[in-house]
Design an enzyme around this catalytic site. Structure first.
Site, PDB file in Angstrom:
ATOM      1  N   HIS A  26      -1.385   7.028   7.672  1.00  0.00           N
ATOM      2  CA  HIS A  26      -1.471   6.026   8.322  1.00  0.00           C
ATOM      3  C   HIS A  26      -1.050   4.871   7.226  1.00  0.00           C
ATOM      4  CE1 HIS A  26      -2.977   4.166  12.105  1.00  0.00           C
ATOM      5  NE2 HIS A  26      -3.629   3.258  11.390  1.00  0.00           N
ATOM      6  N   TYR A  39      -2.284  -3.737   4.021  1.00  0.00           N
ATOM      7  CA  TYR A  39      -2.919  -2.901   4.590  1.00  0.00           C
ATOM      8  C   TYR A  39      -3.635  -1.952   3.580  1.00  0.00           C
ATOM      9  CZ  TYR A  39      -4.729   0.824   7.359  1.00  0.00           C
ATOM     10  OH  TYR A  39      -5.622   1.981   7.967  1.00  0.00           O
TER      11      TYR A  39
END
Lengths: 107, 107
Positions: A26, A39
């Site tokens: 991810h 992120y």
């Protein structure tokens, strides 16, 4: 800067190592997501309850993630993106439960 | 880097504006705490439950904080410090409940 913190719990039956592996996937995918400034995702390794103020008895959690956006226009661009949608589809494969917390700076 | 995330809930009866004010005082005090590499505290402004994966139904929270330490030696130095102890005493005056989450990098 818009910053959203996420608490993640892995699905029942998923091992911690498989969950960690999918967190890495991810994270790697996040680099292609448009308008996502930054992120981060980190694994939880300890949740001590011997706090100096009353303990908030929630958890356990498996990961803490955070998304950064430069502003609301960028956030809208992110929401509209097909790559972002595919990223969320991957999220569905390894996130059992999710708690989003939208934060703001102290004024 | 050792990184600890904290979820904060304000005490019953404390207004959000008084809580925000005390978060600012706590942030200002953090600059004098030895061996604390970085401290952040942000207010919570939204906790949407319309998640793309099952919603983790916890909260509400009032702030998310984070402490950074360069390593375990620094963390021990921090724990032993009287200034750190005074900082925690201030925490007792405005944190109603606290959830610490010790995190680690993906390997």
């Amino acid at each position: 800067m818009i910053r959203i913190v996420y608490l993640l719990v892995r699905p029942e039956g998923m091992t911690p190592s498989k969950f960690a592996e999918e967190c890495q996937v991810h994270y790697d995918m996040s680099h292609d997501v448009p308008a996502l400034h930054k992120y981060e995702v980190r694994l939880v390794n300890e949740e001590p309850s011997d706090t100096h103020v009353p303990y908030l008895d929630i958890g356990p959690f498996d990961a803490v993630a955070e998304c950064w956006f430069e502003g609301s226009e960028k956030y809208e661009e992110y929401l509209a993106s097909d790559i972002r949608k595919a990223w969320f589809e991957h999220g569905k494969t390894f996130i059992g439960q999710l708690k989003p917390i939208y934060t703001q700076e102290l004024c």
